[in-house]
Design an enzyme around this catalytic site. Structure first.
Site, PDB file in Angstrom:
ATOM      1  N   GLY A 248      19.721  51.911  92.558  1.00 26.89           N
ATOM      2  CA  GLY A 248      19.945  52.760  93.731  1.00 26.89           C
ATOM      3  C   GLY A 248      19.946  51.966  95.018  1.00 26.89           C
ATOM      4  O   GLY A 248      19.508  50.815  95.067  1.00 26.89           O
TER       5      GLY A 248
ATOM      6  N   VAL B 242      16.967  49.599  95.162  1.00 25.60           N
ATOM      7  CA  VAL B 242      15.943  49.843  94.141  1.00 25.60           C
ATOM      8  C   VAL B 242      16.454  49.303  92.803  1.00 25.60           C
ATOM      9  O   VAL B 242      17.615  49.497  92.439  1.00 25.60           O
ATOM     10  CB  VAL B 242      15.604  51.350  94.036  1.00 25.60           C
ATOM     11  CG1 VAL B 242      14.587  51.613  92.949  1.00 25.60           C
ATOM     12  CG2 VAL B 242      15.103  51.878  95.375  1.00 25.60           C
TER      13      VAL B 242
ATOM     14  N   ASP C 268       9.276  64.997 104.753  1.00 25.60           N
ATOM     15  CA  ASP C 268      10.650  64.894 104.278  1.00 25.60           C
ATOM     16  C   ASP C 268      10.747  65.467 102.864  1.00 25.60           C
ATOM     17  O   ASP C 268      11.364  64.887 101.982  1.00 25.60           O
ATOM     18  CB  ASP C 268      11.106  63.433 104.333  1.00 25.60           C
ATOM     19  CG  ASP C 268      12.629  63.294 104.373  1.00 25.60           C
ATOM     20  OD1 ASP C 268      13.328  64.291 104.658  1.00 25.60           O
ATOM     21  OD2 ASP C 268      13.124  62.188 104.108  1.00 25.60           O
TER      22      ASP C 268
HETATM   23  P1  ATP Z   1      15.622  55.847 102.104  1.00 26.07           P
HETATM   24  O1  ATP Z   1      15.871  54.385 102.195  1.00 26.07           O
HETATM   25  O2  ATP Z   1      15.827  56.531 103.370  1.00 26.07           O
HETATM   26  O3  ATP Z   1      14.330  56.148 101.448  1.00 26.07           O
HETATM   27  P2  ATP Z   1      16.755  56.801  99.675  1.00 26.07           P
HETATM   28  O4  ATP Z   1      15.655  57.738  99.360  1.00 26.07           O
HETATM   29  O5  ATP Z   1      18.123  57.210  99.280  1.00 26.07           O
HETATM   30  O6  ATP Z   1      16.780  56.456 101.193  1.00 26.07           O
HETATM   31  P3  ATP Z   1      15.354  54.797  98.130  1.00 26.07           P
HETATM   32  O7  ATP Z   1      14.059  55.487  98.302  1.00 26.07           O
HETATM   33  O8  ATP Z   1      15.418  53.349  98.405  1.00 26.07           O
HETATM   34  O9  ATP Z   1      16.492  55.404  99.014  1.00 26.07           O
HETATM   35  O10 ATP Z   1      15.874  55.068  96.671  1.00 26.07           O
HETATM   36  C1  ATP Z   1      17.167  54.724  96.257  1.00 26.07           C
HETATM   37  C2  ATP Z   1      17.450  55.369  94.931  1.00 26.07           C
HETATM   38  O11 ATP Z   1      16.623  54.813  93.916  1.00 26.07           O
HETATM   39  C3  ATP Z   1      17.200  56.859  94.969  1.00 26.07           C
HETATM   40  O12 ATP Z   1      18.371  57.504  94.649  1.00 26.07           O
HETATM   41  C4  ATP Z   1      16.162  57.133  93.912  1.00 26.07           C
HETATM   42  O13 ATP Z   1      16.597  58.168  93.061  1.00 26.07           O
HETATM   43  C5  ATP Z   1      16.017  55.833  93.140  1.00 26.07           C
HETATM   44  N1  ATP Z   1      14.599  55.554  92.995  1.00 26.07           N
HETATM   45  C6  ATP Z   1      13.738  55.253  93.968  1.00 26.07           C
HETATM   46  N2  ATP Z   1      12.493  55.081  93.521  1.00 26.07           N
HETATM   47  C7  ATP Z   1      12.556  55.261  92.184  1.00 26.07           C
HETATM   48  C8  ATP Z   1      11.574  55.251  91.119  1.00 26.07           C
HETATM   49  N3  ATP Z   1      10.295  54.990  91.349  1.00 26.07           N
HETATM   50  N4  ATP Z   1      12.006  55.518  89.884  1.00 26.07           N
HETATM   51  C9  ATP Z   1      13.311  55.797  89.641  1.00 26.07           C
HETATM   52  N5  ATP Z   1      14.267  55.841  90.576  1.00 26.07           N
HETATM   53  C10 ATP Z   1      13.912  55.579  91.840  1.00 26.07           C
END
Ligand code: ATP
Ligand code: MG
Length: 453
Positions: free
Chosen positions: A185, A192, A297
């Site tokens: 992601g 991620v 959020d």
């Molecule tokens: P922001 O940077 O504003 O938080 P976001 O929520 O889209 O934006 P991330 O939190 O970096 O970005 O997450 C990116 C993606 O990775 C998301 O779509 C999420 O579903 C996935 N993701 C994040 N954390 C995990 C986790 N612990 N397990 C599985 N998938 C995850």
């Protein structure tokens, strides 16, 4: 009793200077039906979003939401501490017992027409980005103090943030203990990956953030601290963190079931399934609020699912920790469609903003999307401020208990709105199915996503 931390709630009076431009007087002339004091580009965005007729009816609210839309970060005022557990006795639904649902053996797929990727994407964008949709320019990025020696006043300097992070993270090189990285992601702050912990073979998620690129580095420190210090079965748990060159790596538990958004946009959920997800999220909120943390959020995008049906809150980047002096106040905001009325009208607010957002998320589970998603963000803010508790699309198909649950969480008066712990006792949640019953929905959403990838 809720303790008042800051009672700087200021009545916005027509013609008085308000927060958005230094000492700009904004007002409404009822004779001409025109606002004055707004920059001209704001005016056209306003006229495109809120018809003149409505402007005339609610000029004060219009000023508040326009101000909020253009300056979302210029100063919410916190009020409540989450410690009070007022036991408001509330009426429970007695007549018209809930339709007994025999746990859905099959998935009712949502028609794809309700799932428009474009609107969905818009919902995930924060107000800054949303302005682009109305043809408004983005303001220049905030200036970072030039001198690293600058004394800490309100915000930490980059060097101080780095020093702070260094004291928080583990010292060894994570590349020695984690391998097989796969990108899963991309968020605003970084990427991620999944990775294997080479010491025990377990799969973890690692968020990698490039520090020089982060506009608000202190928020990252906060996100890290909130994750590290608040461990709970309904929160995506922190495992470890590292500094690797200029990147911060945050290792956390991996949830393989995707986000709740994928489920709400692909399947119709039964009330029992909705109740189960609400209960799990409320457990996390009750816990966070007791630690004086507001998530700020809450939305389906920030609820991650395990392939076993577990439900966990994530994304603590916007959290506000309420402590008795105002040094830690944060002025970030979430996504407009999930925001409580007191947030968009800049009233003092507290942990119950999360309860409102949870109610909006329950509507997402019921209808596939939050109210006003197809409206432009400025209009959505106006509707949130003026329409009261959002109306359901098909109220007759919703059980009285679920309706009552929604009314208690989407109470526009935050004083009488339920706390997370009051809502946890709501009879609607007694109908919750076991978490394992979420698995077919999760599997279906993963399948649909794989097909579209
Ligand atoms: P922001 O940077 O504003 O938080 P976001 O929520 O889209 O934006 P991330 O939190 O970096 O970005 O997450 C990116 C993606 O990775 C998301 O779509 C999420 O579903 C996935 N993701 C994040 N954390 C995990 C986790 N612990 N397990 C599985 N998938 C995850
Ligand atoms: Mg995120």
């Amino acid at each position: 009793m809720a303790k008042k931390l800051f009672s700087r709630e200021k009545k916005v009076l027509i013609s008085s200077p308000i927060g958005f431009k230094h000492n700009v007087h904004v007002g409404y002339n009822p004779e001409t039906g025109e606002f004055y004091g707004f920059p001209s580009e704001w005016k056209s965005a306003l006229d495109n979003s809120i018809p003149k007729e409505e402007q005339r009816k609610n000029p004060e609210t219009v000023i508040k939401v326009v101000d909020f839309f253009h300056n979302p970060e210029s100063g919410p005022k916190f009020m409540d501490v989450a410690s009070s557990e007022e036991q408001d006795d509330y009426k429970t639904e007695t007549e018209a017992p809930l339709k007994k649902k025999k746990g859905p053996p099959e998935i009712t797929a949502r028609p794809l027409s309700t799932y428009t990727a474009a609107t969905r994407d818009l919902s995930g964008i924060r107000i800054e980005e949303n302005k682009a949709a109305l043809g408004l320019k983005k303001p220049p990025p905030p200036k970072i103090p030039a001198s690293p020696l600058k004394k800490r006043t309100k915000s930490l300097s980059d060097d101080e943030v780095l020093a702070r992070l260094r004291s928080l993270v583990s010292e060894n090189d994570p590349r020695e203990c984690y391998g097989s990285f796969v990108k899963i992601g991309q968020g605003a702050s970084g990427s991620v990956f999944t990775a294997t912990d080479l010491r025990n073979g377990s799969i973890v998620a690692i968020k990698q953030m490039n520090l020089p690129q982060q506009p608000k580095k202190e928020l990252i420190v906060d996100e890290l601290l909130v994750m590290r210090e608040n461990r709970h079965p309904n929160i995506v748990n922190y495992i470890d963190s590292y500094l690797v060159d200029e990147d911060l790596w945050v290792v956390m538990e991996y949830l393989g079931g995707g986000s709740l958004t994928s489920v709400v946009t692909t399947s119709e959920m039964s009330e029992a399934q909705i109740a189960a997800v609400c209960r799990e999220c409320l457990q996390a909120l009750k816990f966070l609020h007791a630690q004086q943390v507001i998530h700020r959020d809450i939305k389906s995008d920030n609820v991650l699912l395990g392939i076993d049906g577990s439900v966990k809150l994530t994304d603590f980047g916007f959290c506000a920790q309420l402590i008795s002096d105002d040094q830690k106040r944060r002025t970030m905001v979430g996504t407009p469609y999930w925001m409580a009325p007191e947030v968009v009208t800049r009233k003092a607010y507290g942990p119950k903003v999360d309860v409102w957002s949870l109610g909006i998320m329950a509507i997402e589970m019921l209808e596939g999307e939050p109210p006003y998603l197809n409206e432009n963000p400025l209009r959505a803010l106006y509707l949130i401020a003026t329409m009261g508790t959002p109306k359901l699309k098909e109220p007759t198909s919703v059980s009285p208990r679920f309706k009552d649950f929604l009314e208690k969480s989407l109470d526009t008066n935050h004083e009488s709105r339920y706390t997370a712990s009051q809502l946890l006792a709501h009879p609607f949640l007694k109908e919750a199915c076991p978490l394992i019953s979420l698995v077919p929905l999760i599997e279906y959403a993963l399948k649909v996503e794989a097909e579209y990838a």
